[in-house]
Motif scaffolding. Sequence first.
Motif, PDB file in Angstrom:
ATOM      1  N   VAL A 122       0.295 150.413  16.121  1.00 32.95           N
ATOM      2  CA  VAL A 122       0.911 150.704  17.421  1.00 32.95           C
ATOM      3  C   VAL A 122       2.418 150.576  17.226  1.00 32.95           C
ATOM      4  O   VAL A 122       2.907 149.500  16.841  1.00 32.95           O
ATOM      5  CB  VAL A 122       0.432 149.740  18.527  1.00 32.95           C
ATOM      6  N   ASP A 123       3.144 151.653  17.446  1.00 34.93           N
ATOM      7  CA  ASP A 123       4.607 151.654  17.260  1.00 34.93           C
ATOM      8  C   ASP A 123       5.006 151.160  15.872  1.00 34.93           C
ATOM      9  O   ASP A 123       6.007 150.459  15.703  1.00 34.93           O
ATOM     10  CB  ASP A 123       5.294 150.795  18.333  1.00 34.93           C
ATOM     11  N   GLY A 124       4.185 151.506  14.879  1.00 33.84           N
ATOM     12  CA  GLY A 124       4.492 151.123  13.501  1.00 33.84           C
ATOM     13  C   GLY A 124       4.132 149.702  13.144  1.00 33.84           C
ATOM     14  O   GLY A 124       4.335 149.271  12.004  1.00 33.84           O
ATOM     15  N   VAL A 125       3.586 148.931  14.105  1.00 32.52           N
ATOM     16  CA  VAL A 125       3.202 147.540  13.878  1.00 32.52           C
ATOM     17  C   VAL A 125       1.715 147.482  13.539  1.00 32.52           C
ATOM     18  O   VAL A 125       0.880 148.080  14.224  1.00 32.52           O
ATOM     19  CB  VAL A 125       3.502 146.675  15.117  1.00 32.52           C
ATOM     20  N   VAL A 126       1.370 146.760  12.485  1.00 33.52           N
ATOM     21  CA  VAL A 126      -0.017 146.623  12.051  1.00 33.52           C
ATOM     22  C   VAL A 126      -0.746 145.636  12.957  1.00 33.52           C
ATOM     23  O   VAL A 126      -0.294 144.496  13.135  1.00 33.52           O
ATOM     24  CB  VAL A 126      -0.086 146.142  10.586  1.00 33.52           C
ATOM     25  N   HIS A 127      -1.856 146.060  13.534  1.00 34.06           N
ATOM     26  CA  HIS A 127      -2.651 145.223  14.438  1.00 34.06           C
ATOM     27  C   HIS A 127      -3.999 144.906  13.803  1.00 34.06           C
ATOM     28  O   HIS A 127      -4.714 145.814  13.369  1.00 34.06           O
ATOM     29  CB  HIS A 127      -2.889 145.938  15.778  1.00 34.06           C
ATOM     30  N   TYR A 128      -4.345 143.625  13.780  1.00 34.13           N
ATOM     31  CA  TYR A 128      -5.631 143.159  13.251  1.00 34.13           C
ATOM     32  C   TYR A 128      -6.409 142.547  14.412  1.00 34.13           C
ATOM     33  O   TYR A 128      -5.948 141.605  15.055  1.00 34.13           O
ATOM     34  CB  TYR A 128      -5.385 142.127  12.157  1.00 34.13           C
ATOM     35  N   ALA A 129      -7.612 143.084  14.689  1.00 39.17           N
ATOM     36  CA  ALA A 129      -8.346 142.686  15.896  1.00 39.17           C
ATOM     37  C   ALA A 129      -9.825 142.440  15.610  1.00 39.17           C
ATOM     38  O   ALA A 129     -10.694 142.809  16.400  1.00 39.17           O
ATOM     39  CB  ALA A 129      -8.185 143.762  16.974  1.00 39.17           C
ATOM     40  N   VAL A 130     -10.120 141.809  14.493  1.00 35.74           N
ATOM     41  CA  VAL A 130     -11.505 141.496  14.131  1.00 35.74           C
ATOM     42  C   VAL A 130     -11.972 140.284  14.938  1.00 35.74           C
ATOM     43  O   VAL A 130     -11.282 139.265  14.985  1.00 35.74           O
ATOM     44  CB  VAL A 130     -11.625 141.226  12.616  1.00 35.74           C
ATOM     45  N   ALA A 131     -13.141 140.403  15.556  1.00 39.45           N
ATOM     46  CA  ALA A 131     -13.618 139.348  16.455  1.00 39.45           C
ATOM     47  C   ALA A 131     -14.388 138.246  15.742  1.00 39.45           C
ATOM     48  O   ALA A 131     -14.617 137.186  16.330  1.00 39.45           O
ATOM     49  CB  ALA A 131     -14.493 139.952  17.552  1.00 39.45           C
ATOM     50  N   ASN A 132     -14.793 138.476  14.513  1.00 45.00           N
ATOM     51  CA  ASN A 132     -15.543 137.444  13.785  1.00 45.00           C
ATOM     52  C   ASN A 132     -14.832 137.111  12.479  1.00 45.00           C
ATOM     53  O   ASN A 132     -15.378 137.231  11.390  1.00 45.00           O
ATOM     54  CB  ASN A 132     -16.994 137.861  13.536  1.00 45.00           C
ATOM     55  N   ILE A 133     -13.597 136.672  12.605  1.00 40.28           N
ATOM     56  CA  ILE A 133     -12.775 136.343  11.435  1.00 40.28           C
ATOM     57  C   ILE A 133     -13.483 135.359  10.500  1.00 40.28           C
ATOM     58  O   ILE A 133     -13.519 135.574   9.282  1.00 40.28           O
ATOM     59  CB  ILE A 133     -11.402 135.796  11.877  1.00 40.28           C
ATOM     60  N   PRO A 134     -14.082 134.271  11.006  1.00 43.08           N
ATOM     61  CA  PRO A 134     -14.702 133.308  10.078  1.00 43.08           C
ATOM     62  C   PRO A 134     -15.871 133.878   9.283  1.00 43.08           C
ATOM     63  O   PRO A 134     -16.284 133.277   8.288  1.00 43.08           O
ATOM     64  CB  PRO A 134     -15.168 132.178  11.003  1.00 43.08           C
ATOM     65  N   GLY A 135     -16.409 135.021   9.709  1.00 47.81           N
ATOM     66  CA  GLY A 135     -17.514 135.633   8.978  1.00 47.81           C
ATOM     67  C   GLY A 135     -17.127 136.060   7.575  1.00 47.81           C
ATOM     68  O   GLY A 135     -17.992 136.299   6.724  1.00 47.81           O
ATOM     69  N   ALA A 136     -15.844 136.151   7.294  1.00 47.23           N
ATOM     70  CA  ALA A 136     -15.387 136.544   5.958  1.00 47.23           C
ATOM     71  C   ALA A 136     -15.498 135.398   4.961  1.00 47.23           C
ATOM     72  O   ALA A 136     -15.448 135.625   3.748  1.00 47.23           O
ATOM     73  CB  ALA A 136     -13.947 137.043   6.026  1.00 47.23           C
ATOM     74  N   VAL A 137     -15.604 134.166   5.439  1.00 51.45           N
ATOM     75  CA  VAL A 137     -15.789 133.009   4.552  1.00 51.45           C
ATOM     76  C   VAL A 137     -17.054 132.276   5.008  1.00 51.45           C
ATOM     77  O   VAL A 137     -17.015 131.150   5.518  1.00 51.45           O
ATOM     78  CB  VAL A 137     -14.555 132.076   4.558  1.00 51.45           C
ATOM     79  N   PRO A 138     -18.213 132.913   4.825  1.00 50.24           N
ATOM     80  CA  PRO A 138     -19.435 132.434   5.470  1.00 50.24           C
ATOM     81  C   PRO A 138     -19.939 131.090   4.982  1.00 50.24           C
ATOM     82  O   PRO A 138     -20.536 130.333   5.753  1.00 50.24           O
ATOM     83  CB  PRO A 138     -20.441 133.541   5.167  1.00 50.24           C
ATOM     84  N   ARG A 139     -19.716 130.783   3.716  1.00 53.07           N
ATOM     85  CA  ARG A 139     -20.230 129.504   3.231  1.00 53.07           C
ATOM     86  C   ARG A 139     -19.535 128.352   3.956  1.00 53.07           C
ATOM     87  O   ARG A 139     -20.189 127.461   4.521  1.00 53.07           O
ATOM     88  CB  ARG A 139     -20.004 129.393   1.714  1.00 53.07           C
ATOM     89  N   THR A 140     -18.215 128.377   3.948  1.00 53.24           N
ATOM     90  CA  THR A 140     -17.451 127.338   4.649  1.00 53.24           C
ATOM     91  C   THR A 140     -17.775 127.338   6.133  1.00 53.24           C
ATOM     92  O   THR A 140     -18.019 126.283   6.741  1.00 53.24           O
ATOM     93  CB  THR A 140     -15.948 127.566   4.444  1.00 53.24           C
ATOM     94  N   SER A 141     -17.780 128.528   6.730  1.00 51.79           N
ATOM     95  CA  SER A 141     -17.972 128.625   8.180  1.00 51.79           C
ATOM     96  C   SER A 141     -19.363 128.167   8.607  1.00 51.79           C
ATOM     97  O   SER A 141     -19.511 127.468   9.614  1.00 51.79           O
ATOM     98  CB  SER A 141     -17.734 130.069   8.635  1.00 51.79           C
TER      99      SER A 141
END
Length: 375
Positions: A289-308
């Motif tokens: 948006v207007d050249g700004v990178v937007h990150y909007a993942v709703a399950n961020i901790p799912g990327a490190v499932p063992r720890t989470s």
Amino acid sequence: MRIGVPKERKVREYRVSLTPAGVQALVAAGQQVFVETNAGAGSGFADDDYRQAGAILCDREEAWAADIVVKVKEPLPEEHRFFREGMILFTYLHLAAAPDLTRALCDAGVTAVAYETVQLEDGSLPLLAPMSEVAGRMSVQIGARLLEKEYGGAGVLLGGVPGVPPAKVAVIGAGTVGTQAARMAVGMGADVTVLDISAQRLGRLDEAFQGRIKTVISNAYTVAEAVRQADLLIGAVLVPGARAPKIVSREMVAQMRPGCVVVDVSVDQGGCIETIDRVTTHDDPTYLVDGVVHYAVANIPGAVPRTSTLALANATLPYLLQLAMHGEEAIRRHRPLRKGLNVYRGHVTAPGVSEALGVAYHDPETLFAQTIFAV
């Protein structure tokens, strides 16, 4: 009581709601636990681990047929067909931003307890905290990567190098997510500013970080200035059980330099940044948006499932044991679980959900009394 553990089906969601250790504790308490085949594989728990702990391995339908269904993330539309009267659902729900799910739960007469609104007497959120800690820390890790040119960023190293200043990180919100984000950003050498409406929270942060961060009272002017200067903006605003307020306007984001990065951790509650107008996935996590990178993942901790998974299951197990031993009665007499109650037998019992979605609110105490009278 039969406890069901379905496999999570959200995109790249590798967490599981119950570990083999949790299964063992429930079985020792006289409960039956039905775990869907391969439910724990993404977190490093094999079916044999569950079987040896006393679980009954089953298919998807049987896991959902249990008296209590325990999950990690909110059910997807394809799972709504499993809802039924008498089921207790125990998971993250975020209903204030999910009208279709709320309607489906109500229509089916489900009793739903949301991890994110289970609340202790001191106002703390014991089942939200572990994933907020993970998401807060990861928000900076993710933001640092997205600032790399290869990912569409401005090509800025978060910690800088001698002779080159570090990146500026602005964190909106000084709760668990904001505190953990600040900790990671400081550890990576960034120039960190945390904004919040509470002078008390900012005071605690200032003392904890001993001058290594800037703390600023949040208002329209200070937020606009912090956003304008930020290389990485992190949204960390939470109103328990309610939709997140829009703190950062579209006009503010437009003042950021191209290649800067926005990570809104509160996206599962609707997001606190106006340009976060959609939820993304781990498969396709960003947009511009207007050249700004937007990150909007709703399950961020799912990327490190063992720890989470380990962190979440450790926190939820005592509450799940209460539900398993006493069913709905546990909700009636256990105040933290009662605060977590979002839908009771098809009635919305969370004020924040009622207000956000414009649906009728029902006082749980009144509903409990009616239920006891009916019996």
